[in-house]
Structure formats: C-alpha cells, structure tokens
Design a protein around this motif. Structure first.
Motif, PDB file in Angstrom:
ATOM      1  N   VAL A  84       0.835  -1.202   0.000  1.00  0.00           N
ATOM      2  CA  VAL A  84       0.000   0.000   0.000  1.00  0.00           C
ATOM      3  C   VAL A  84       0.869   1.252   0.000  1.00  0.00           C
ATOM      4  O   VAL A  84       0.610   2.207  -0.741  1.00  0.00           O
ATOM      5  N   ILE A  85       1.910   1.240   0.825  1.00  0.00           N
ATOM      6  CA  ILE A  85       2.801   2.404   0.890  1.00  0.00           C
ATOM      7  C   ILE A  85       3.490   2.641  -0.451  1.00  0.00           C
ATOM      8  O   ILE A  85       3.556   3.776  -0.948  1.00  0.00           O
ATOM      9  N   LEU A 103       2.598   1.653  -3.551  1.00  0.00           N
ATOM     10  CA  LEU A 103       1.675   2.069  -4.610  1.00  0.00           C
ATOM     11  C   LEU A 103       1.140   3.481  -4.371  1.00  0.00           C
ATOM     12  O   LEU A 103       0.998   4.264  -5.317  1.00  0.00           O
ATOM     13  N   THR A 104       0.868   3.820  -3.119  1.00  0.00           N
ATOM     14  CA  THR A 104       0.412   5.174  -2.800  1.00  0.00           C
ATOM     15  C   THR A 104       1.506   6.189  -3.126  1.00  0.00           C
ATOM     16  O   THR A 104       1.236   7.246  -3.713  1.00  0.00           O
ATOM     17  N   ALA A 105       2.735   5.881  -2.739  1.00  0.00           N
ATOM     18  CA  ALA A 105       3.851   6.774  -3.051  1.00  0.00           C
ATOM     19  C   ALA A 105       4.032   6.908  -4.554  1.00  0.00           C
ATOM     20  O   ALA A 105       4.287   8.013  -5.059  1.00  0.00           O
ATOM     21  N   VAL A 146       1.765   6.632  -6.960  1.00  0.00           N
ATOM     22  CA  VAL A 146       0.699   7.489  -7.505  1.00  0.00           C
ATOM     23  C   VAL A 146       0.963   8.949  -7.141  1.00  0.00           C
ATOM     24  O   VAL A 146       0.854   9.850  -7.986  1.00  0.00           O
ATOM     25  N   ALA A 147       1.322   9.190  -5.880  1.00  0.00           N
ATOM     26  CA  ALA A 147       1.570  10.567  -5.429  1.00  0.00           C
ATOM     27  C   ALA A 147       2.729  11.193  -6.201  1.00  0.00           C
ATOM     28  O   ALA A 147       2.638  12.362  -6.633  1.00  0.00           O
TER      29      ALA A 147
END
Length: 154
Positions: A21-22, A24-26, A28-29
């Motif tokens: 999650v970390i 993939l979130t990073a 995208v961000a």
C-alpha cells in the motif's frame, strides 16, 4: 501447526500488504506531483512536459515492481514472485522455510542445494504478520512435502 486441519485452505497468497500500500500510494503521489509540476511550468514545451510524465511513470513502474512480490501456495506447490523473477516450486523441492532474526525476508532452502529468497514474506513493517506467514508456509511445506510421487529422500 503440523495438523492438516490447522492449515489454511489452498490457494493462499502471502504478500507484504502494508508495504505494498505504501509503495503504490507513493508511486501514484509521485506521478501526480511530477505531472502537476509539468503542467504548472508554463515555459515547458510539450516534449519537455512529456518527459516529466515519463519520469513519473518510470518511478511508478519501479515502485509497482517492488509492490508485486508475493508467495502463492496451492495444492501442487509454491510460486515465488520476486521483483524481477517468478519461480514455480513443487512442495518436495522445499526442504526448509527460514526467517531468522535480522533476515530481510524468508529464504527457502531447496533440494538442489540452493536457497531462494521469497520477498513476499518480509518482516519490515509488519514483523508479527511476517513471522505468522512464515510459520504457516513452513507448516504447509512440512505437511505437503511427502504427498508427491517425486518425494526426495535425504
């Protein structure tokens, strides 16, 4: 956990969910920020803006590769998906599942004398979860190792 009734139903997938999650979130961000900067810098021509988006996409792709790691156990064996490789193992090929203190991930000792890292079980952020997953995979390997016709005797 050597009793077959205590083991999870197969197939079962082990992966570092929090880390995933970390990452993939990073990814995208970072892509959104780099893309936003490309659009906000008015002095950039379309080719330069495209290069910003390509850099953002490349960073996302690398983080997505890091996030894809997993170990999938099914009736016939285990599939280990690492960053740039995938390997299919029969249960009889796995002699031992190791997660020692300080190890960055699980290592599988194989019947050919080699050791295979299994990045899908890593104690980085979720240590207790990784220890539990390694124990389950170890119990599955011990319970299923003798069930195939290719059972190796050592």
């Amino acid at each position: 956990m050597s009793d077959l009734s205590d083991l999870p139903d197969l197939p079962v997938t082990f992966r570092p969910n929090r880390t995933r999650v970390i990452l993939l979130t990073a990814g995208v961000a970072i892509f959104v920020v780099i893309g936003g900067v490309a659009l906000l810098l008015e002095q950039l021509n379309p080719g330069e803006q495209l290069s910003f988006f390509l850099v953002g996409a490349l960073i996302f792709w690398v983080l997505a590769l890091l996030a894809r790691v997993r170990v999938v156990a099914d009736e016939s064996g285990v599939t280990v998906v690492n960053i740039a490789s995938r390997r299919r193992l029969e249960w009889a090929e796995i002699l031992r599942v190791n997660l020692r203190p300080g190890d960055p991930w699980v290592f599988l000792d194989l019947s050919d004398g080699s050791s295979l890292p299994a990045l899908g079980i890593q104690p980085g952020i979720a240590k207790q979860s990784a220890i539990a997953d390694a124990s389950v995979l170890r119990a599955l390997a011990e319970a299923r190792a003798g069930q195939g016709p290719e059972r190796l005797h050592s």
